[in-house]
Design an enzyme around this catalytic site. Structure first.
Site, short mmCIF file in Angstrom:
data_model
loop_
_atom_site.label_atom_id
_atom_site.label_comp_id
_atom_site.label_asym_id
_atom_site.label_seq_id
_atom_site.Cartn_x
_atom_site.Cartn_y
_atom_site.Cartn_z
N LEU A 149 50.47 24.61 18.09
CA LEU A 149 51.16 24.34 16.84
C LEU A 149 51.21 22.83 16.65
CD1 LEU A 149 54.28 26.72 17.04
CD2 LEU A 149 52.17 27.11 15.76
N ASP A 150 51.21 22.39 15.40
CA ASP A 150 51.37 20.97 15.13
C ASP A 150 52.71 20.50 15.69
OD1 ASP A 150 48.98 21.04 13.78
OD2 ASP A 150 49.89 21.23 11.79
N ARG A 151 52.79 19.21 15.99
CA ARG A 151 54.01 18.67 16.59
C ARG A 151 55.24 18.95 15.73
NH1 ARG A 151 56.78 13.82 15.92
NH2 ARG A 151 55.18 13.05 14.48
#
Length: 532
Positions: free
Chosen positions: A266-268
């Protein structure tokens, strides 16, 4: 196993470090296939053939005829006129190859270590909680890399100033003069010209960016898999300015959940469901389901404007503009992509939207929403005027080329490498400012951490580990007179730096299904009733 399955299995083994195939065996298997006489007769068949020849559509190895076997045998028995075996193309024995690789592998070379993280890495530093943030005590770390082709012939100072922009050129100049930046373990001058295969090592005093102190919550855990609800602002694995402040390090250091295998990412700034395999077989199984599009994924997000009624489908291809800074755009040159969207409710001037990505491209949901003209409300990247007056709607970037877009993104400071600085850099004091000094200056207590609202079950309670002591300990503070960041007044990130209104809500595969609780921003009105 057909060709496609073979490729998938090989990729999974490379990423997850299957115990049946290590670094040595990769080369041994390659040598074995090049010269089949070196494999001992009692050696077991490998689980996966890494380097093999295929001569038909079924993926079968070519059969060797009886005549070819006879010819090969006669060649092996041929001798020189003096009665000695021919040495010109002598095959290396299996034991010799194993021993040679073992010697190289067990050397003290910084790069000659198995992939992964050992106990020494986990003990480099520790955490403390302050102002609702998880912080890492600064620590010393050695970055190593081999000279890339494009660097050959360039001066070492020029390369670091150009390729590694985290610090100004004078910082690297001081590191070279102090012997902290070396080439092949030797001190070199700043005008040293890099050569092929030079090993560069740079000892730095590392300051990691704070992340939220919200705990990681376990959704499900058994002997094969760990499923967690990832808070926004925490990267999945080490990258950029993050190492210990990542999900894999936090789970390993504080809750003894080590050797987890990443199945997806997942993106940060994205929160929600994150799956890890606890063994290679399970990781391969779930990764293949995702790659073969057998996993149904549902996200929720908050977008600008009133999203249209009904189910909106976006099939625009997505291209990675720059892997270095992590930016994508809709482009006919990109890879096929498909996402469906459905408005759930209006939240003021915004809309709560259900997203179902049918493919898994980088930043897919964010890029498709930008293209449709409804970017995520607080997306620091794709909801920005740097993409033009229309912010990229309909693929309109204001006439900017990809090169101009990348340059402009770097100039406004890439959000994924956030670093808060109070005041003008040129006016900061010349003496090192420690974590303690900054805390005292800002009136922050060093004796106790602020209260953080924890859910009923955190990772610690579900893994049998006690909650770690994360109060500030001044004895753990380190400084370095040559460290550029020790001389800066670093401010804490605020909420807008830590969160994006995008949440991975549900994942459903073959024989399994997981769901997280919804974040607070998705429960502002009756939308929760529609979601449930």
């Amino acid at each position: 196993m057909d060709q496609q399955q073979s490729k998938l299995l090989r990729h999974a083994q490379t990423q997850h470090g299957d115990n049946s195939t290590d670094i040595d065996n990769i080369f041994v298997n390659r040598a074995t296939n090049v010269n089949k006489n070196i494999q001992p007769p009692d050696a077991p068949s490998p689980e996966c053939v890494w380097f093999h020849q295929i001569d038909n559509e079924n993926g079968n190895s070519p059969e060797v005829t009886e005549e070819e076997q006879k010819t090969e045998k006669q060649s092996q028995l041929s001798t020189t006129n003096e009665g000695q075996a021919a040495e010109k193309r002598k095959a290396t024995t299996f034991d010799e190859i194993s021993e040679a690789k073992k010697i190289k592998y067990e050397s003290k070379h910084p790069k000659a270590t198995r992939p992964g993280f050992n106990e020494d890495r986990f003990e480099e530093t520790s955490y403390y909680i302050e102002n609702g943030l998880r912080k890492v005590y600064p620590y010393f770390f050695t970055f190593t890399t081999f000279t890339k082709g494009r660097w050959v012939g360039d001066k070492i100072l020029d390369v670091f100033s150009r390729e590694f922009r985290a610090h100004p050129a004078e910082v690297y100049q001081r590191s070279i003069e102090a012997g902290k930046l070396t080439v092949n373990h030797e001190i070199v001058p700043a005008d040293y010209s890099l050569k092929h295969n030079d090993l560069l090592a740079n000892v730095v005093h590392r300051h990691e960016v704070p992340v939220t102190a919200q705990p990681i919550r376990i959704i499900h855990m058994d002997e094969d898999i760990v499923v967690v609800n990832k808070p926004a602002s925490i990267p999945v694995h080490p990258c950029g300015r993050y190492r210990h402040n990542t999900v894999v390090f936090i789970l390993a250091k504080e809750f003894n959940l080590k050797d987890l295998r990443t199945i997806h990412r997942l993106d940060r700034l994205t929160s929600g469901l994150l799956l890890f395999g606890r063994n290679a077989n399970k990781a391969r199984e779930l990764e293949q389901q995702i790659r073969q599009r057998q996993v149904q994924k549902e996200y929720v997000c908050l977008v600008e404007g009133k999203f249209p009624d009904g189910i909106i489908e976006c099939n625009e291809s997505i291209e990675v503009v720059s892997y270095k800074i992590g930016v994508c755009r809709v482009s006919p040159k990109g890879k096929d992509c498909k996402t469906t969207f459905q408005r759930l409710s209006n939240v003021g001037d915004s809309s709560l939207v259900l997203c179902k990505p049918l493919t898994g491209r980088m930043h897919q949901i964010r890029v498709h929403l930008q293209y449709l003209g409804y970017p995520i409300v607080n997306d620091p990247l794709y909801n920005h005027e740097v993409f033009g007056p229309l912010k990229g709607r309909g693929g309109d970037f204001g006439g900017r080329s990809d090169e101009q877009l990348i340059s402009d993104l770097i100039s406004i400071h890439n959000a994924e490498n956030w670093l808060g600085i109070d005041g003008d850099i040129d006016t900061v004091p010349l003496q090192p400012i420690s974590v303690k000094d900054n805390a005292i200056k800002n009136g922050i207590s060093l004796n106790s951490a602020p209260a953080v609202n924890l859910p009923e079950q955190s990772v610690a309670t579900q893994t049998g580990h006690d909650e770690p002591d994360c109060t500030f300990d001044v004895s753990k503070v380190t400084t370095d007179p040559d460290c550029h960041e020790c001389k800066l007044n670093l401010r804490d990130p605020v909420e807008k730096d830590l969160i994006m209104y995008l949440h991975a809500w549900k994942y459903k595969g073959i024989g399994w299904e997981y769901e997280t609780e919804l974040p607070a921003w998705a429960l502002k009105d009756s939308a929760s009733e529609k979601l449930t």
